[in-house]
Write a protein that holds these residues in place. Structure first.
Motif, PDB file in Angstrom:
ATOM      1  N   GLU A  68       0.819  -1.202   0.000  1.00  0.00           N
ATOM      2  CA  GLU A  68       0.000   0.000   0.000  1.00  0.00           C
ATOM      3  C   GLU A  68       0.864   1.268   0.000  1.00  0.00           C
ATOM      4  N   ASP A  69       0.204   2.376  -0.278  1.00  0.00           N
ATOM      5  CA  ASP A  69       0.906   3.657  -0.278  1.00  0.00           C
ATOM      6  C   ASP A  69       1.259   4.059   1.154  1.00  0.00           C
ATOM      7  N   LEU A  70       2.181   4.991   1.270  1.00  0.00           N
ATOM      8  CA  LEU A  70       2.708   5.406   2.566  1.00  0.00           C
ATOM      9  C   LEU A  70       1.615   5.952   3.487  1.00  0.00           C
ATOM     10  N   TYR A  71       0.744   6.796   2.981  1.00  0.00           N
ATOM     11  CA  TYR A  71      -0.286   7.361   3.858  1.00  0.00           C
ATOM     12  C   TYR A  71      -1.244   6.296   4.371  1.00  0.00           C
ATOM     13  N   THR A  72      -1.670   5.388   3.503  1.00  0.00           N
ATOM     14  CA  THR A  72      -2.566   4.313   3.932  1.00  0.00           C
ATOM     15  C   THR A  72      -1.892   3.458   4.996  1.00  0.00           C
ATOM     16  N   PHE A  73      -0.617   3.154   4.820  1.00  0.00           N
ATOM     17  CA  PHE A  73       0.143   2.420   5.826  1.00  0.00           C
ATOM     18  C   PHE A  73       0.135   3.171   7.158  1.00  0.00           C
ATOM     19  N   LEU A  74       0.432   4.466   7.113  1.00  0.00           N
ATOM     20  CA  LEU A  74       0.478   5.256   8.345  1.00  0.00           C
ATOM     21  C   LEU A  74      -0.896   5.348   9.010  1.00  0.00           C
ATOM     22  N   LYS A  75      -1.937   5.443   8.195  1.00  0.00           N
ATOM     23  CA  LYS A  75      -3.284   5.532   8.766  1.00  0.00           C
ATOM     24  C   LYS A  75      -3.632   4.250   9.512  1.00  0.00           C
ATOM     25  N   LYS A  76      -3.256   3.104   8.961  1.00  0.00           N
ATOM     26  CA  LYS A  76      -3.508   1.831   9.640  1.00  0.00           C
ATOM     27  C   LYS A  76      -2.619   1.694  10.877  1.00  0.00           C
ATOM     28  N   GLU A  77      -1.399   2.157  10.771  1.00  0.00           N
ATOM     29  CA  GLU A  77      -0.446   2.058  11.878  1.00  0.00           C
ATOM     30  C   GLU A  77      -0.855   2.956  13.056  1.00  0.00           C
ATOM     31  N   PHE A  78      -1.382   4.129  12.736  1.00  0.00           N
ATOM     32  CA  PHE A  78      -1.747   5.125  13.751  1.00  0.00           C
ATOM     33  C   PHE A  78      -3.214   5.501  13.592  1.00  0.00           C
ATOM     34  N   LEU A  79      -4.063   4.520  13.744  1.00  0.00           N
ATOM     35  CA  LEU A  79      -5.494   4.679  13.495  1.00  0.00           C
ATOM     36  C   LEU A  79      -6.134   5.798  14.307  1.00  0.00           C
ATOM     37  N   ASP A  80      -5.747   5.933  15.563  1.00  0.00           N
ATOM     38  CA  ASP A  80      -6.369   6.930  16.437  1.00  0.00           C
ATOM     39  C   ASP A  80      -5.655   8.274  16.449  1.00  0.00           C
ATOM     40  N   MET A  81      -4.616   8.414  15.659  1.00  0.00           N
ATOM     41  CA  MET A  81      -3.826   9.652  15.639  1.00  0.00           C
ATOM     42  C   MET A  81      -4.551  10.727  14.813  1.00  0.00           C
ATOM     43  N   ILE A  82      -4.455  11.960  15.235  1.00  0.00           N
ATOM     44  CA  ILE A  82      -5.045  13.045  14.448  1.00  0.00           C
ATOM     45  C   ILE A  82      -4.301  13.159  13.118  1.00  0.00           C
ATOM     46  N   ILE A  83      -5.019  13.565  12.106  1.00  0.00           N
ATOM     47  CA  ILE A  83      -4.473  13.573  10.749  1.00  0.00           C
ATOM     48  C   ILE A  83      -3.232  14.462  10.626  1.00  0.00           C
ATOM     49  N   GLU A  84      -3.214  15.577  11.316  1.00  0.00           N
ATOM     50  CA  GLU A  84      -2.061  16.477  11.197  1.00  0.00           C
ATOM     51  C   GLU A  84      -0.772  15.796  11.677  1.00  0.00           C
ATOM     52  N   ASP A  85      -0.879  14.993  12.727  1.00  0.00           N
ATOM     53  CA  ASP A  85       0.306  14.272  13.204  1.00  0.00           C
ATOM     54  C   ASP A  85       0.700  13.158  12.239  1.00  0.00           C
ATOM     55  N   ARG A  86      -0.292  12.493  11.669  1.00  0.00           N
ATOM     56  CA  ARG A  86      -0.005  11.459  10.671  1.00  0.00           C
ATOM     57  C   ARG A  86       0.693  12.075   9.460  1.00  0.00           C
ATOM     58  N   LEU A  87       0.268  13.272   9.079  1.00  0.00           N
ATOM     59  CA  LEU A  87       0.911  13.959   7.951  1.00  0.00           C
ATOM     60  C   LEU A  87       2.345  14.378   8.286  1.00  0.00           C
ATOM     61  N   LYS A  88       2.614  14.650   9.562  1.00  0.00           N
ATOM     62  CA  LYS A  88       3.994  14.941   9.973  1.00  0.00           C
ATOM     63  C   LYS A  88       4.875  13.718   9.769  1.00  0.00           C
ATOM     64  N   TYR A  89       4.353  12.541  10.112  1.00  0.00           N
ATOM     65  CA  TYR A  89       5.097  11.305   9.846  1.00  0.00           C
ATOM     66  C   TYR A  89       5.321  11.126   8.347  1.00  0.00           C
ATOM     67  N   LEU A  90       4.272  11.332   7.554  1.00  0.00           N
ATOM     68  CA  LEU A  90       4.380  11.207   6.102  1.00  0.00           C
ATOM     69  C   LEU A  90       5.471  12.120   5.561  1.00  0.00           C
ATOM     70  N   ALA A  91       5.437  13.373   5.970  1.00  0.00           N
ATOM     71  CA  ALA A  91       6.423  14.349   5.490  1.00  0.00           C
ATOM     72  C   ALA A  91       7.840  13.979   5.920  1.00  0.00           C
ATOM     73  N   THR A  92       7.993  13.486   7.135  1.00  0.00           N
ATOM     74  CA  THR A  92       9.318  13.148   7.630  1.00  0.00           C
ATOM     75  C   THR A  92       9.872  11.923   6.915  1.00  0.00           C
ATOM     76  N   VAL A  93       9.037  10.903   6.705  1.00  0.00           N
ATOM     77  CA  VAL A  93       9.487   9.721   5.962  1.00  0.00           C
ATOM     78  C   VAL A  93       9.904  10.137   4.551  1.00  0.00           C
ATOM     79  N   LEU A  94       9.086  10.932   3.887  1.00  0.00           N
ATOM     80  CA  LEU A  94       9.428  11.357   2.529  1.00  0.00           C
ATOM     81  C   LEU A  94      10.663  12.256   2.518  1.00  0.00           C
ATOM     82  N   ASN A  95      10.813  13.088   3.507  1.00  0.00           N
ATOM     83  CA  ASN A  95      11.985  13.952   3.583  1.00  0.00           C
ATOM     84  C   ASN A  95      13.273  13.126   3.685  1.00  0.00           C
ATOM     85  N   ASP A  96      13.219  12.065   4.488  1.00  0.00           N
ATOM     86  CA  ASP A  96      14.411  11.243   4.714  1.00  0.00           C
ATOM     87  C   ASP A  96      14.621  10.165   3.662  1.00  0.00           C
TER      88      ASP A  96
END
Length: 85
Positions: A25-53
């Motif tokens: 699956e795509d990175l965001y879908t993976f993160l959403k499943k991994e952090f189901l209860d996390m607010i979207i803004e924090d999930r997007l921070k993970y997305l941005a950091t993974v893509l940055n690195d």
């Protein structure tokens, strides 16, 4: 919503990246499943950091449908598969 503590350390980001690469699956879908209860803004921070690195390890189809989540339009970044296998 429950707010999980963010761990943006290099080690944790690398672990998330490695686990995402093992899936289909795509990175965001993976993160959403991994952090189901996390607010979207924090999930997007993970997305941005993974893509940055690890940006060179992901690809996207500019014509693919985007993910719509809580008013955000998110590009699907898929981990590149090792073509040498």
């Amino acid at each position: 919503m429950k707010k999980d503590k963010l761990d943006l350390s290099k080690e944790n980001i690398k672990k998330l990246h490695d686990r995402c690469k093992m899936g289909e699956e795509d990175l965001y879908t993976f993160l959403k499943k991994e952090f189901l209860d996390m607010i979207i803004e924090d999930r997007l921070k993970y997305l941005a950091t993974v893509l940055n690195d690890h940006f060179e390890d992901y690809e996207f189809d500019k014509n693919a449908e985007r993910i719509s989540d809580e008013g955000y339009s998110i590009v699907k970044f898929f981990p590149k598969k090792d073509r040498s296998i």
